[in-house]
Write a protein that holds these residues in place. Structure first.
Motif, PDB file in Angstrom:
ATOM      1  N   SER A   1       0.833  -1.202   0.000  1.00  0.00           N
ATOM      2  CA  SER A   1       0.000   0.000   0.000  1.00  0.00           C
ATOM      3  C   SER A   1       0.870   1.255   0.000  1.00  0.00           C
ATOM      4  N   PHE A   2       1.927   1.224   0.790  1.00  0.00           N
ATOM      5  CA  PHE A   2       2.850   2.346   0.847  1.00  0.00           C
ATOM      6  C   PHE A   2       3.526   2.563  -0.498  1.00  0.00           C
ATOM      7  N   PHE A   3       4.014   1.478  -1.113  1.00  0.00           N
ATOM      8  CA  PHE A   3       4.633   1.580  -2.437  1.00  0.00           C
ATOM      9  C   PHE A   3       3.639   2.122  -3.456  1.00  0.00           C
ATOM     10  N   ASN A   4       2.402   1.633  -3.394  1.00  0.00           N
ATOM     11  CA  ASN A   4       1.379   2.111  -4.332  1.00  0.00           C
ATOM     12  C   ASN A   4       1.135   3.603  -4.171  1.00  0.00           C
ATOM     13  N   GLU A   5       1.131   4.059  -2.926  1.00  0.00           N
ATOM     14  CA  GLU A   5       0.922   5.482  -2.672  1.00  0.00           C
ATOM     15  C   GLU A   5       2.104   6.305  -3.184  1.00  0.00           C
ATOM     16  N   LEU A   6       3.320   5.820  -2.983  1.00  0.00           N
ATOM     17  CA  LEU A   6       4.502   6.519  -3.475  1.00  0.00           C
ATOM     18  C   LEU A   6       4.501   6.624  -5.003  1.00  0.00           C
ATOM     19  N   GLU A   7       4.098   5.548  -5.634  1.00  0.00           N
ATOM     20  CA  GLU A   7       4.193   5.511  -7.081  1.00  0.00           C
ATOM     21  C   GLU A   7       3.025   6.207  -7.764  1.00  0.00           C
ATOM     22  N   GLY A   8       1.828   5.887  -7.418  1.00  0.00           N
ATOM     23  CA  GLY A   8       0.665   6.545  -7.987  1.00  0.00           C
ATOM     24  C   GLY A   8       0.568   6.414  -9.504  1.00  0.00           C
ATOM     25  N   LYS A   9      -0.444   7.054 -10.059  1.00  0.00           N
ATOM     26  CA  LYS A   9      -0.709   6.976 -11.495  1.00  0.00           C
ATOM     27  C   LYS A   9       0.290   7.784 -12.309  1.00  0.00           C
ATOM     28  N   ASP A  10       0.742   8.906 -11.760  1.00  0.00           N
ATOM     29  CA  ASP A  10       1.640   9.790 -12.504  1.00  0.00           C
ATOM     30  C   ASP A  10       3.057   9.259 -12.614  1.00  0.00           C
ATOM     31  N   ASN A  11       3.473   8.462 -11.665  1.00  0.00           N
ATOM     32  CA  ASN A  11       4.834   7.927 -11.691  1.00  0.00           C
ATOM     33  C   ASN A  11       4.818   6.481 -11.175  1.00  0.00           C
ATOM     34  N   PRO A  12       4.350   5.543 -12.003  1.00  0.00           N
ATOM     35  CA  PRO A  12       4.164   4.171 -11.541  1.00  0.00           C
ATOM     36  C   PRO A  12       5.458   3.425 -11.213  1.00  0.00           C
ATOM     37  N   ASN A  13       6.595   3.961 -11.601  1.00  0.00           N
ATOM     38  CA  ASN A  13       7.878   3.289 -11.355  1.00  0.00           C
ATOM     39  C   ASN A  13       8.778   4.065 -10.400  1.00  0.00           C
ATOM     40  N   PHE A  14       8.191   4.904  -9.566  1.00  0.00           N
ATOM     41  CA  PHE A  14       8.972   5.774  -8.689  1.00  0.00           C
ATOM     42  C   PHE A  14       9.946   4.990  -7.812  1.00  0.00           C
ATOM     43  N   VAL A  15       9.456   3.967  -7.139  1.00  0.00           N
ATOM     44  CA  VAL A  15      10.309   3.209  -6.216  1.00  0.00           C
ATOM     45  C   VAL A  15      11.452   2.552  -6.982  1.00  0.00           C
ATOM     46  N   GLU A  16      11.143   1.965  -8.109  1.00  0.00           N
ATOM     47  CA  GLU A  16      12.180   1.342  -8.930  1.00  0.00           C
ATOM     48  C   GLU A  16      13.206   2.378  -9.387  1.00  0.00           C
ATOM     49  N   GLU A  17      12.753   3.550  -9.765  1.00  0.00           N
ATOM     50  CA  GLU A  17      13.669   4.601 -10.205  1.00  0.00           C
ATOM     51  C   GLU A  17      14.590   5.049  -9.077  1.00  0.00           C
ATOM     52  N   VAL A  18      14.054   5.167  -7.876  1.00  0.00           N
ATOM     53  CA  VAL A  18      14.865   5.576  -6.721  1.00  0.00           C
ATOM     54  C   VAL A  18      15.956   4.542  -6.457  1.00  0.00           C
ATOM     55  N   PHE A  19      15.587   3.278  -6.465  1.00  0.00           N
ATOM     56  CA  PHE A  19      16.575   2.232  -6.203  1.00  0.00           C
ATOM     57  C   PHE A  19      17.565   2.095  -7.354  1.00  0.00           C
ATOM     58  N   THR A  20      17.103   2.305  -8.569  1.00  0.00           N
ATOM     59  CA  THR A  20      18.011   2.261  -9.713  1.00  0.00           C
ATOM     60  C   THR A  20      19.061   3.360  -9.596  1.00  0.00           C
TER      61      THR A  20
END
Length: 134
Positions: free
Chosen positions: A16-35
């Motif tokens: 749920s937290f990951f989903n909130e971070l990523e959202g519709k506008d940036n669905p790969n936010f968490v992956e981008e941060v770790f990358t």
């Protein structure tokens, strides 16, 4: 049985937290941060390893790069990497170069371990996204 339920709740909350971070506008936010973390931190480690081969070793430069790696690792929650960075900085600060080199090897192991845990997660996530698109 209760432990399994708690683990399921934690997993659902994490998702749920990951989903909130990523959202519709940036669905790969968490992956981008770790990358970005993986890209930057490997560059830091390689620079540190090269600096440790010079004579004399530029301890100030090595410590500065370790400090940057510390901040990056803390930002993404790479706690074991962070712990090794702190140990390495302490040993370096005491001037013990042989122990510093050994500590850098341990730091590299923790980084490699962290990376090895992240990669399958993002591969599964990507495969799941592709399957949902079909």
């Amino acid at each position: 049985m209760e432990s399994k339920h708690v683990h399921e709740q934690i997993a659902a909350m994490r998702q749920s937290f990951f989903n909130e971070l990523e959202g519709k506008d940036n669905p790969n936010f968490v992956e981008e941060v770790f990358t970005m973390y993986l890209r930057d931190s490997i560059a830091f480690l390689e620079t540190i390893e090269e600096a440790m081969k010079t004579i004399p070793i530029d301890s100030i430069k090595v410590d500065s790069i370790l400090h940057q790696l510390k901040g990056s690792s803390a930002s993404v929650g790479a706690n074991k990497v962070l712990k090794e960075v702190n140990k390495t900085r302490q040993v370096l600060g005491k001037g013990n170069l042989e122990r510093t080199k050994a500590s850098i090897l341990e730091l590299r192991k923790e980084y490699d371990s962290f990376k090895a845990k992240l990669e399958p997660y993002f591969q599964l996530k990507q495969a799941n996204s592709m399957a949902q698109e079909k």
